[in-house]
Design a protein around this motif. Sequence first.
Motif, PDB file in Angstrom:
ATOM      1  N   GLY A  96      81.660 -19.939  59.183  1.00 50.40           N
ATOM      2  CA  GLY A  96      81.962 -20.221  57.790  1.00 50.40           C
ATOM      3  C   GLY A  96      82.833 -20.694  58.702  1.00 50.40           C
ATOM      4  N   TRP A 127      71.715 -17.534  56.925  1.00 49.37           N
ATOM      5  CA  TRP A 127      72.584 -18.386  56.900  1.00 49.37           C
ATOM      6  C   TRP A 127      71.937 -19.833  56.721  1.00 49.37           C
ATOM      7  CZ3 TRP A 127      71.974 -21.914  60.645  1.00 49.37           C
ATOM      8  CH2 TRP A 127      71.015 -21.795  62.072  1.00 49.37           C
ATOM      9  N   LEU A 132      79.753 -13.698  60.458  1.00 49.05           N
ATOM     10  CA  LEU A 132      79.262 -15.062  59.256  1.00 49.05           C
ATOM     11  C   LEU A 132      79.820 -15.421  58.880  1.00 49.05           C
ATOM     12  CD1 LEU A 132      74.840 -14.019  59.021  1.00 49.05           C
ATOM     13  CD2 LEU A 132      75.840 -15.589  60.956  1.00 49.05           C
ATOM     14  N   ARG A 181      80.509 -17.024  52.979  1.00 45.78           N
ATOM     15  CA  ARG A 181      80.247 -18.016  53.558  1.00 45.78           C
ATOM     16  C   ARG A 181      80.233 -20.028  52.278  1.00 45.78           C
ATOM     17  NH1 ARG A 181      77.696 -19.427  58.649  1.00 45.78           N
ATOM     18  NH2 ARG A 181      76.854 -21.316  58.944  1.00 45.78           N
ATOM     19  N   CYS A 234      71.958 -20.792  52.731  1.00 45.92           N
ATOM     20  CA  CYS A 234      73.368 -20.878  52.501  1.00 45.92           C
ATOM     21  C   CYS A 234      73.342 -22.240  52.788  1.00 45.92           C
ATOM     22  CB  CYS A 234      74.162 -19.870  52.616  1.00 45.92           C
ATOM     23  SG  CYS A 234      75.914 -19.949  52.482  1.00 45.92           S
ATOM     24  N   ASP A 235      73.507 -22.745  54.045  1.00 48.22           N
ATOM     25  CA  ASP A 235      74.219 -24.185  54.590  1.00 48.22           C
ATOM     26  C   ASP A 235      72.679 -25.430  54.464  1.00 48.22           C
ATOM     27  OD1 ASP A 235      75.365 -22.135  55.869  1.00 48.22           O
ATOM     28  OD2 ASP A 235      75.385 -22.772  58.393  1.00 48.22           O
ATOM     29  N   TRP A 287      76.845 -14.243  51.317  1.00 50.99           N
ATOM     30  CA  TRP A 287      76.315 -15.643  51.331  1.00 50.99           C
ATOM     31  C   TRP A 287      77.602 -16.044  50.270  1.00 50.99           C
ATOM     32  CZ3 TRP A 287      74.568 -15.448  55.356  1.00 50.99           C
ATOM     33  CH2 TRP A 287      73.128 -14.910  55.579  1.00 50.99           C
TER      34      TRP A 287
END
Length: 237
Positions: free
Chosen positions: A185, A110, A181, A148, A113-114, A145
């Motif tokens: 998100g 995560w 997750l 998200r 990804c973020d 991912w």
Amino acid sequence: MDPVIAQIREELQEQADPEIRKNSRRFFKEEIVCYGLKTSAVHAIAKKYWKEVKTRDKAEIFALCEELYRSGYMEEAFIVSKWAHLLKDRYEPGDLAVFRHWIETSISNWAECDGLCNHAVGDFIEEYPGYIEELKRWTQSENRWMRRAAAVSLIVPAKHGKFLDDAIEIADLLLTDEDDLVQKGYGWLLKEASRQHRDEIFAYVMEHKKTMPRTALRYAIELMPKEMRAEAMKKDW
């Protein structure tokens, strides 16, 4: 290997802290590979070497990013995120395909990804808002991912009151997603949208509270007054 990549890796190794590496792992369910540096230290390295690479062609910088991703180390992925963000004045429509490829093939947690989506992909969407439809297609991906990313790419614009209808549509598309997750998100996206559009987000939550996972719901209402949070969390029997 490009000399800049070698220098970055040498510096990351020099600053690696076994204690930070050990503690970092408790924030992730999946296995992570990291050197063990604080985020601020990684950003300092990213900015230092950006001065050396920023005059290169964008395609060459993207190739360096690919090389960093191939290592599998989280800190190297963070450097990619920083460089991709610093390229925002040079974005072109085709760059979203590059970002999508990275999310599909190189993102493994995560934080990576973020790091990429909050800024680089979000910046791209603000520059080329017509491509927001692409984000909506990501919600149907089998890759967690990608799903998200569809939500967290709008975090910064939503915080400033932009793309409300699109944020709600993405929440709709992810509403019953079983991945926690992904739930976090889109709940986070709704929370940021509530800063400028509290009543609209509250109405959305109240309309969907029976089907919205509690994880997403809690995130969505986090910034609301106590009485609104209590009303949203109340079970309807």
